[in-house]
Scaffold this motif. Structure first.
Motif, short mmCIF file in Angstrom:
data_model
loop_
_atom_site.label_atom_id
_atom_site.label_comp_id
_atom_site.label_asym_id
_atom_site.label_seq_id
_atom_site.Cartn_x
_atom_site.Cartn_y
_atom_site.Cartn_z
N PRO A 1 -8.97 4.52 8.61
CA PRO A 1 -8.77 3.66 7.45
C PRO A 1 -7.34 3.76 6.91
O PRO A 1 -6.71 4.82 7.01
CB PRO A 1 -9.75 4.21 6.41
N LEU A 2 -6.85 2.66 6.35
CA LEU A 2 -5.48 2.65 5.84
C LEU A 2 -5.26 3.71 4.77
O LEU A 2 -4.18 4.30 4.69
CB LEU A 2 -5.12 1.27 5.29
N SER A 3 -6.29 3.99 3.97
CA SER A 3 -6.14 5.04 2.95
C SER A 3 -5.92 6.40 3.61
O SER A 3 -5.14 7.22 3.11
CB SER A 3 -7.37 5.08 2.05
N ARG A 4 -6.56 6.64 4.73
CA ARG A 4 -6.37 7.91 5.46
C ARG A 4 -5.00 7.93 6.13
O ARG A 4 -4.36 8.97 6.21
CB ARG A 4 -7.49 8.07 6.49
N ILE A 5 -4.55 6.79 6.61
CA ILE A 5 -3.23 6.71 7.24
C ILE A 5 -2.16 7.09 6.24
O ILE A 5 -1.20 7.79 6.57
CB ILE A 5 -2.98 5.31 7.84
N LEU B 1 0.81 -1.22 0.00
CA LEU B 1 0.00 0.00 0.00
C LEU B 1 0.85 1.27 0.00
O LEU B 1 0.31 2.36 -0.18
CB LEU B 1 -0.92 0.02 1.22
N GLY B 2 2.14 1.12 0.23
CA GLY B 2 3.01 2.29 0.29
C GLY B 2 2.99 2.99 1.63
O GLY B 2 3.45 4.12 1.76
N LEU B 3 2.47 2.32 2.66
CA LEU B 3 2.46 2.90 3.99
C LEU B 3 3.82 2.79 4.67
O LEU B 3 4.16 3.59 5.52
CB LEU B 3 1.42 2.19 4.88
N LEU B 4 4.55 1.78 4.29
CA LEU B 4 5.85 1.49 4.89
C LEU B 4 6.81 1.12 3.77
O LEU B 4 6.50 0.24 2.97
CB LEU B 4 5.71 0.33 5.88
N GLU B 5 7.92 1.82 3.71
CA GLU B 5 8.90 1.52 2.66
C GLU B 5 9.57 0.19 2.93
O GLU B 5 9.82 -0.17 4.08
CB GLU B 5 9.95 2.62 2.60
N GLU B 6 9.84 -0.53 1.86
CA GLU B 6 10.53 -1.80 2.01
C GLU B 6 12.02 -1.51 2.25
O GLU B 6 12.64 -0.79 1.47
CB GLU B 6 10.34 -2.67 0.78
N PRO B 7 12.59 -2.06 3.31
CA PRO B 7 13.98 -1.76 3.64
C PRO B 7 14.97 -2.55 2.78
O PRO B 7 14.60 -3.47 2.07
CB PRO B 7 14.10 -2.19 5.10
N ASP B 8 16.21 -2.15 2.88
CA ASP B 8 17.28 -2.89 2.21
C ASP B 8 17.39 -4.28 2.83
O ASP B 8 16.97 -4.52 3.95
CB ASP B 8 18.62 -2.16 2.37
N ARG B 9 17.98 -5.16 2.06
CA ARG B 9 18.19 -6.52 2.57
C ARG B 9 19.65 -6.72 2.97
O ARG B 9 20.55 -6.14 2.39
CB ARG B 9 17.79 -7.55 1.51
N ARG B 10 19.83 -7.53 3.96
CA ARG B 10 21.17 -7.87 4.42
C ARG B 10 21.78 -8.90 3.49
O ARG B 10 21.12 -9.42 2.59
CB ARG B 10 21.09 -8.42 5.84
N TYR B 11 23.00 -9.25 3.73
CA TYR B 11 23.71 -10.24 2.90
C TYR B 11 23.00 -11.59 2.87
O TYR B 11 23.10 -12.34 1.91
CB TYR B 11 25.15 -10.41 3.40
N ASN B 12 22.26 -11.91 3.95
CA ASN B 12 21.57 -13.20 4.04
C ASN B 12 20.15 -13.15 3.49
O ASN B 12 19.42 -14.13 3.55
CB ASN B 12 21.56 -13.69 5.49
N GLY B 13 19.74 -12.01 2.94
CA GLY B 13 18.41 -11.88 2.36
C GLY B 13 17.35 -11.33 3.29
O GLY B 13 16.25 -11.01 2.86
#
Length: 85
Positions: free
Chosen positions: A46-50, A10-22
């Motif tokens: 509602p999540l849309s409002r968040i 939903l774009g509420l939380l950015e996906e972080p980088d991954r470590r060497y182990n995935g």
């Protein structure tokens, strides 16, 4: 974990980088954002409002407070009106 993935989609939380182990490497700021999302969702926002609130100003969060205060007042009035004399 599916909830966090949903927040990523939903774009509420950015996906972080991954470590060497995935594994994803979440930072403190990610946790703070997650806690804010969860708390607002628990309050019935509602999540849309968040999503709007996460990019908005502090006034937008203040409006959530105002909206909830008004809802509480309505519920209290309804409760007082339904009490027997």
């Amino acid at each position: 974990m599916n909830t966090i993935r949903h927040y990523h989609r939903l774009g509420l939380l950015e996906e972080p980088d991954r470590r060497y182990n995935g594994y994803k490497q979440y930072e403190t700021l990610d946790l703070v954002r997650l806690l804010r999302i969860r708390r607002l969702a628990e309050l019935g926002v509602p999540l849309s409002r968040i999503k709007e609130l996460s990019t908005g100003s502090p006034e937008a969060l203040h409006q959530v407070d105002v909206d909830h205060a008004a809802a509480i007042e309505r519920l209290e009035k309804a409760g007082r009106a339904s009490r027997p004399f």
